[in-house]
Design a protein around this motif. Structure first.
Motif, short mmCIF file in Angstrom:
data_model
loop_
_atom_site.label_atom_id
_atom_site.label_comp_id
_atom_site.label_asym_id
_atom_site.label_seq_id
_atom_site.Cartn_x
_atom_site.Cartn_y
_atom_site.Cartn_z
N LYS A 237 0.84 -1.20 0.00
CA LYS A 237 0.00 0.00 0.00
C LYS A 237 0.88 1.26 0.00
CE LYS A 237 -2.48 1.75 3.36
NZ LYS A 237 -2.49 2.12 4.55
N ASP A 238 1.97 1.21 0.78
CA ASP A 238 2.86 2.37 0.84
C ASP A 238 3.65 2.55 -0.46
OD1 ASP A 238 2.01 2.75 3.39
OD2 ASP A 238 3.80 1.91 4.36
N LEU A 239 3.88 1.45 -1.16
CA LEU A 239 4.70 1.54 -2.37
C LEU A 239 3.90 1.91 -3.62
CD1 LEU A 239 7.01 -1.62 -2.11
CD2 LEU A 239 7.80 0.76 -2.21
N PHE A 240 2.68 1.35 -3.73
CA PHE A 240 1.97 1.44 -5.01
C PHE A 240 0.60 2.09 -4.83
CE2 PHE A 240 4.44 -2.57 -4.81
CZ PHE A 240 5.46 -2.19 -5.66
N LYS A 241 0.20 2.79 -5.88
CA LYS A 241 -1.15 3.40 -5.85
C LYS A 241 -2.20 2.31 -5.96
CE LYS A 241 0.11 7.84 -7.86
NZ LYS A 241 1.38 7.49 -8.54
N GLU A 242 -3.38 2.61 -5.36
CA GLU A 242 -4.43 1.59 -5.34
C GLU A 242 -4.93 1.21 -6.72
OE1 GLU A 242 -7.68 2.39 -2.52
OE2 GLU A 242 -6.00 2.64 -1.11
N ARG B 257 9.86 -1.52 -11.65
CA ARG B 257 9.06 -1.09 -12.81
C ARG B 257 8.50 0.31 -12.62
NH1 ARG B 257 5.34 -5.78 -15.47
NH2 ARG B 257 7.08 -6.84 -16.48
N GLN B 258 8.02 0.55 -11.40
CA GLN B 258 7.43 1.86 -11.11
C GLN B 258 8.47 2.98 -11.30
OE1 GLN B 258 4.13 2.61 -8.05
NE2 GLN B 258 5.99 2.97 -6.89
N ALA B 259 9.74 2.62 -11.05
CA ALA B 259 10.81 3.61 -11.22
C ALA B 259 11.22 3.76 -12.69
CB ALA B 259 12.01 3.21 -10.37
N GLY B 260 10.52 3.06 -13.58
CA GLY B 260 10.77 3.25 -15.01
C GLY B 260 11.79 2.31 -15.62
N MET B 261 12.16 1.25 -14.87
CA MET B 261 13.09 0.27 -15.45
C MET B 261 12.34 -0.99 -15.80
SD MET B 261 16.36 0.38 -12.94
CE MET B 261 16.37 1.80 -11.87
N ASP B 262 12.93 -1.74 -16.72
CA ASP B 262 12.34 -3.03 -17.06
C ASP B 262 12.71 -4.05 -16.00
OD1 ASP B 262 10.79 -3.07 -19.31
OD2 ASP B 262 12.55 -2.75 -20.59
N SER B 263 11.74 -4.83 -15.59
CA SER B 263 12.05 -5.90 -14.65
C SER B 263 11.24 -7.13 -15.02
CB SER B 263 11.72 -5.45 -13.22
OG SER B 263 11.82 -6.54 -12.33
N GLU B 264 11.88 -8.28 -14.90
CA GLU B 264 11.17 -9.55 -15.09
C GLU B 264 11.19 -10.28 -13.75
OE1 GLU B 264 9.84 -10.85 -17.84
OE2 GLU B 264 10.61 -9.47 -19.38
N TRP B 265 10.03 -10.77 -13.32
CA TRP B 265 9.94 -11.53 -12.08
C TRP B 265 10.00 -13.01 -12.43
CZ3 TRP B 265 6.60 -15.16 -9.82
CH2 TRP B 265 6.68 -15.30 -8.42
N VAL B 266 10.93 -13.72 -11.83
CA VAL B 266 11.08 -15.14 -12.12
C VAL B 266 10.85 -15.95 -10.85
CG1 VAL B 266 12.74 -16.93 -12.79
CG2 VAL B 266 12.66 -14.78 -14.06
N ASP B 267 10.02 -16.98 -10.96
CA ASP B 267 9.82 -17.90 -9.83
C ASP B 267 11.01 -18.85 -9.80
OD1 ASP B 267 9.13 -19.96 -8.12
OD2 ASP B 267 7.01 -19.96 -8.72
#
Ligand code: ASP
Ligand code: MG
Length: 441
Positions: free
Chosen positions: A96-101, A153-163
């Protein structure tokens, strides 16, 4: 380029002038709240153009909380609901603190992970404890890495999430799984490498500490195992360097809690790092070094809060004789002395009995010494201690002390020894050319 200058560049930026991949690890102690997570994109921004694989461990004390949850679930005492809710609320708060609803993608992924977490917890633990533990414990890492991925991502960089469970394969020794290097390497080639090639400057975010076995059951690598995960990836991907970001300026020559005068070690060898970890310095997970040493990949321990500082570099070519004394303090030690009731000499049978007993009760030996009539050893105090003493007592006369401290000084000198022994009573001392150890009260 003058060698000295080159060395200082390597020191500050890693051994990868060619732009080889870097592996970063952020975890636990330094990531406790949203503000901490927000600092990560800035740090990644300091390394423009280099492919990064970022290993994340669970936020704050989450793994301890999940362990409590698992224990209470396994005992069926009815408490898990409350602990589970606390863990979930903690993560929702950070999101909640990091991302908009209105960031629906992030919200949905968080909620779906929480649903998986709840269902893993509520699966009745029909299997053994360790297997159930591993099916639940990794949610700390899954949740934290999701937050970090979206923050990047929110900071404008590409990110891939890998399990990571899709990539790193292990045997089925739950809670202490061994890496299957061949299978993991194949998966790295199949899953990670295409992500590196696909983009100009990819960031891949994944989890430390967890993996899966051949049957796709979740496994874990042992507590604090995320450092090891970073080293495994570095080995598999032939990375240029690994950076572990910590809440200390680097590796210190002592724990500042015990030793306010502790100073940072600028440069230490792989062997020195392994020794320090072995004696109990809480620097990095002891398994971390070998996969790096095998491929000569330097490891840096750097301060999360002053990311421009060089921290400590761990690599192969540290000139001998440049070390200052390092101090490792282990409390809660027990010192046990056994002797034969008929006053026979200490013999191989006695050693064999003691080591057999330690193996049987899973107790780790820190130090051993003998005289003609007495065999003395120092161990971490342990819940099984009394049981072991009772068994030893059947054959030997036994004396013991508890609540002691074991002090190890590597690269000792007179001043260092005097400093730690002031006002203490030494019960046992052992020394070789590099290391001196004292069991003290
Ligand atoms: N979160 C796991 C633990 O606390 C792994 C790690 O921190 O490296 O043990
Ligand atoms: Mg942790």
């Amino acid at each position: 380029m003058p060698e000295q200058f080159r060395k200082s560049i390597i020191f500050a930026f890693g051994n990868d002038e060619s732009g080889a991949m870097k592996i970063f690890k952020f975890g636990g102690g330094i990531l406790q709240k949203a503000d901490d997570v927000s600092k990560i994109p800035g740090i990644l921004g300091m390394f423009p153009g280099e492919p990064l694989l970022v290993v994340i461990s669970a936020f704050g004390k989450t793994t301890n909380a999940i362990e409590e949850l698992i224990a209470s679930k396994f005992d069926r005492d009815g408490v898990p609901g409350e602990i589970l809710n606390r863990i979930i609320a903690y993560h929702r708060e950070i999101f909640k603190d990091l991302f908009k609803e209105d960031n629906l993608e992030t919200q949905n992924q968080l909620e779906s992970l929480i649903t998986d977490f709840k269902s893993a917890v509520s699966d009745s633990p029909t299997t053994n404890f360790a297997e159930y533990y591993d099916s639940v414990v990794g949610y700390g890492e899954l949740l934290s890495s999701l937050a970090v991925h979206h923050a990047i991502r929110q900071a404008g960089m590409d990110s891939e999430w890998v399990d990571v469970r899709q990539v790193l394969k292990t045997d089925s020794t739950f809670r202490d799984a061994r890496i299957d290097w061949e299978a993991s390497r194949k998966n790295c080639d199949k899953i990670i490498k295409p992500l590196i090639d696909k983009k100009k400057r990819p960031v891949i975010v994944t989890q430390g500490f967890i993996a899966s076995d051949q049957q796709e059951h979740p496994t874990s690598l042992g507590r604090e195992g995320s450092d090891y995960t970073a080293a495994i990836f570095a080995n598999l991907l032939d990375a240029g360097s690994v950076i572990i970001w910590k809440d200390v300026p680097g590796i210190l020559n002592a724990d500042p809690k015990h030793f306010p005068q502790a100073v940072k070690l600028d440069e230490i060898s792989y062997a020195e790092a392994t020794e320090l970890a072995y004696y109990g310095a809480k620097v990095i997970h002891p398994k971390t070094i070998k996969p790096l040493q095998n491929k000569n990949i330097p490891l840096y321990v750097r301060p999360f809060l002053s990311p421009g500082e060089p921290g400590t570099m761990i690599h192969a070519n540290v000139p001998a004789g440049q070390y200052i004394p390092s101090f490792i303090f282990k409390s809660n030690q027990a010192l046990i002395s056994i002797s034969d009731r008929d006053l026979s000499f200490v013999n191989e049978q006695m050693f064999s009995d003691v080591f057999g007993m330690l193996t049987k009760f899973s107790i780790h030996m820190n130090l051993v010494q003998n005289s003609a009539l007495t065999l003395t050893f120092c161990i971490d105090d342990h819940p099984n201690l009394n049981e072991m003493l009772t068994e030893l007592h059947k054959r030997y006369s036994v004396r013991y002390n508890q609540a002691l401290e074991l002090i190890t000084i590597r690269h000792f000198n007179e001043k260092a020894v005097e400093h730690v022994l002031r006002g203490r009573e030494v019960l046992l001392e052992q020394q070789n050319r590099t290391v001196v150890q004292y069991v003290i009260r």
